[in-house]
Design a protein around this motif. Structure first.
Motif: not given
Lengths: 302, 280
Positions: A102-103, B123-125, B245-246, B252-257
């Protein structure tokens, strides 16, 4: 300090002078605020519609301040909670099970919104009008129309979301699947579900871009301009869908946001500019500020 | 929030661009290619400013130095940093010659939302978005050297950086807001390379690919990002910039962060006694 004040006074005077109607140029109340005119240049594209007026710049600034104020005012907890109509069905079928997914959908919606707003601002305004067509004047009008359209879109959205204070769908999960200390759960932004700012802004940006492409041959006119229009709406649609997938909004939030954004994005540029070919008497809109015992009244003739 | 910031950015851009007078110099008729705007002029003491306005960021930068600003100069560099996630500053020394740039300085950033994270392998989001640990008060002493090689139609570019992060409590990891990576202080190393093609009238458009590797000796594995960069020189001192740059690989799993969504906006540059503008 005196020199600074003199400069400010001179600047204000010249700006106000530019804002006064002139007999020879019926539309000369429109000041140049972004790019200086180049009298010796021959632009490939000319602005043939009513120009952005001084009062519109004031109004745009006022709307931007109103938007910030409405956001700062915050939203109330426990005013409106839960889905209506098709909301729960849409949420049930679109919401992924994991927070991480979802994030990611929310991240993607931020990205598509950024690209959507870049289309009229960077694409139509700076790259196409200013650089490719060498038309600072058209670029200025395009950018100012974008700014006033987005300002009214966002000012209304922030005001309504503060007043409505609808809890976002994920609010159900705070304290259960979601940690109550998670920023999403702990902050007042949790109560800004109605209506979707992302959907409103994305559709407003797509619509105002479309209006530019319909009235100016930015890509030469024809299929390329129509394709740009379609791409903008596709991006706006994706942004809206991702907000539901990301559990940030109910389907009704994005539907209302998309409707308001489209209305503002098509309506503002058309009512204030594109329906008034330059030189038309109808184009000379007037707005008056009148002191009133309890404040200030605003009136106008369009 | 991001949409609101975008509007403010647009309005600020209006104010910033208000001061772009265009005196017209005589046309250049030697037949030779014109030097770029900042190449012209003479070396002198100067004060320069850069304003980057874009999606959720405002990056002003000030420089005091000697030389031809933004081209061949050395001096002091000061950058206030303001984003939707925090505010800070960077100050240091910088030297620049064509196709080569070296800077070294100190950076501090106060995060609005993120806290120190308890040491973990992954670490996750959700963890990053939960402000539970102590507030970060880190300083980064850092140096970056970057360069490019100009060949017709484009060329390769690269950047190497070394960062020493201090003032982080023992037993915690830090989300480094500028590098967009979770680190176990103190050392972080960064290497970016790519290739950009230039095309269009006066080679004003630039589009390329870039990849980046970040190594933090305190944590297992590398962070690898890859994506696109682009830009357009639309005026002598006005550019449109884009970079995204994704993350390709990360512990870790931070997505867009965790991605470097560095630019989507405009850059305006100014310097005292700047060269005269060319006729467009």
């Amino acid at each position: 300090m005196r020199r600074l004040c003199s400069a400010l006074a001179a600047g204000t005077a010249s700006w106000l002078a530019a804002a006064q109607p002139a007999k020879a140029e019926p539309d000369s109340r429109a000041p140049h605020v972004l790019f200086a005119p180049k009298p010796d240049a021959r632009p490939r594209l000319e602005w043939r519609f009513r120009r952005v007026q001084a009062w519109e710049l004031y109004a745009t600034s006022g709307l931007a301040i109103a938007a910030v104020g409405a956001y700062a005012a915050g939203a109330s907890a426990d005013r409106w909670k839960g889905g209506i109509g098709f909301d729960d069905g849409a949420r049930g079928s679109l919401r992924p099970a994991s927070y991480q997914t979802r994030r990611s959908a929310r991240d993607a919606s931020d990205l598509t919104l950024a690209l959507g707003v870049a289309q009229p601002m960077l694409g139509d305004g700076l790259l196409t009008s200013y650089w490719y067509h060498q038309s600072p004047d058209v670029a200025e009008q395009v950018l100012l129309i974008n700014a006033e359209t987005l300002a009214i879109t966002i000012a209304v959205q922030t005001s309504v979301s503060s007043l409505a204070s609808r809890e976002r769908p994920y609010g159900d999960d705070c304290g259960a699947e979601l940690d109550p200390e998670l920023n999403d759960c702990a902050k007042r932004d949790r109560y800004r579900s109605f209506f979707s700012g992302h959907a409103a802004t994305a559709f407003s940006a797509a619509s105002v871009s479309c209006m530019h492409h319909l009235h100016l041959p930015l890509y030469g006119g024809g299929a390329a301009d129509v394709a740009s229009c379609a791409a903008g709406y596709a991006l706006a649609g994706a942004t809206s869908a991702l907000r539901v997938v990301g559990d940030m909004h109910y389907a009704s939030d994005v539907a209302v946001g998309a409707a308001w954004g489209t209305l503002a994005g098509l309506g503002v540029p058309w009512l204030l500019h594109y329906r008034h070919p330059q030189g038309s008497r109808r184009g000379a809109a007037r707005v008056h500020l009148v002191p009133h015992p309890t404040g200030v009244a605003i009136g106008g003739a369009f | 929030m991001r949409a609101r910031v975008a509007l403010l950015v647009a309005l600020c851009a209006s104010a910033a661009h208000a001061q772009l007078p265009a005196p017209a110099p005589p046309p250049h008729d030697s037949g030779l290619p014109l030097p770029s705007y900042w190449e012209r002029g003479v070396s002198r003491p100067f004060v320069a400013a850069t304003l980057e306005l874009g999606w959720t960021y405002v990056r002003p930068e000030f420089a005091v130095g000697f030389g031809r600003p933004f081209h061949r100069w050395m001096g002091l560099d000061l950058k206030p940093i303001v984003t939707t996630t925090g505010a800070g500053f960077y100050g240091g020394l910088r030297g620049s010659v064509p196709f080569f740039d070296l800077r070294a300085g100190v950076r501090h950033f106060e995060a609005f939302e993120h806290r120190l994270l308890p040491e973990q392998e992954h670490h996750g989001r959700a963890e990053l978005d939960t402000p539970r640990g102590p507030e970060p008060e880190a300083y980064s002493v850092e140096s970056e050297v970057s360069g490019s090689i100009a060949v017709p139609g484009g060329g390769p570019f690269w950047l190497a950086g070394v960062y020493y992060l201090s003032n982080v409590k023992q037993g915690y990891h830090l989300y480094e807001e500028s590098l967009k990576v979770i680190v176990d202080p103190p050392w972080v190393f960064r290497l970016r390379s790519g290739y950009a093609w230039q095309f269009g009238p006066r080679d004003a458009l630039r589009l390329g690919i870039a990849e980046e590797i970040l190594e933090n000796p305190g944590r297992p594995g590398y962070v690898i990002r890859a994506g696109v960069i682009g830009g357009a020189a639309i005026g002598d001192n006005l550019d449109v910039q884009l970079s995204l740059l994704p993350v390709i690989h990360s512990p870790d799993s931070l997505g867009l962060a965790g991605a470097d969504f560095g630019h989507l906006g405009v850059r305006w540059r100014w310097a005292t006694a700047g060269p005269r503008r060319r006729r467009r």
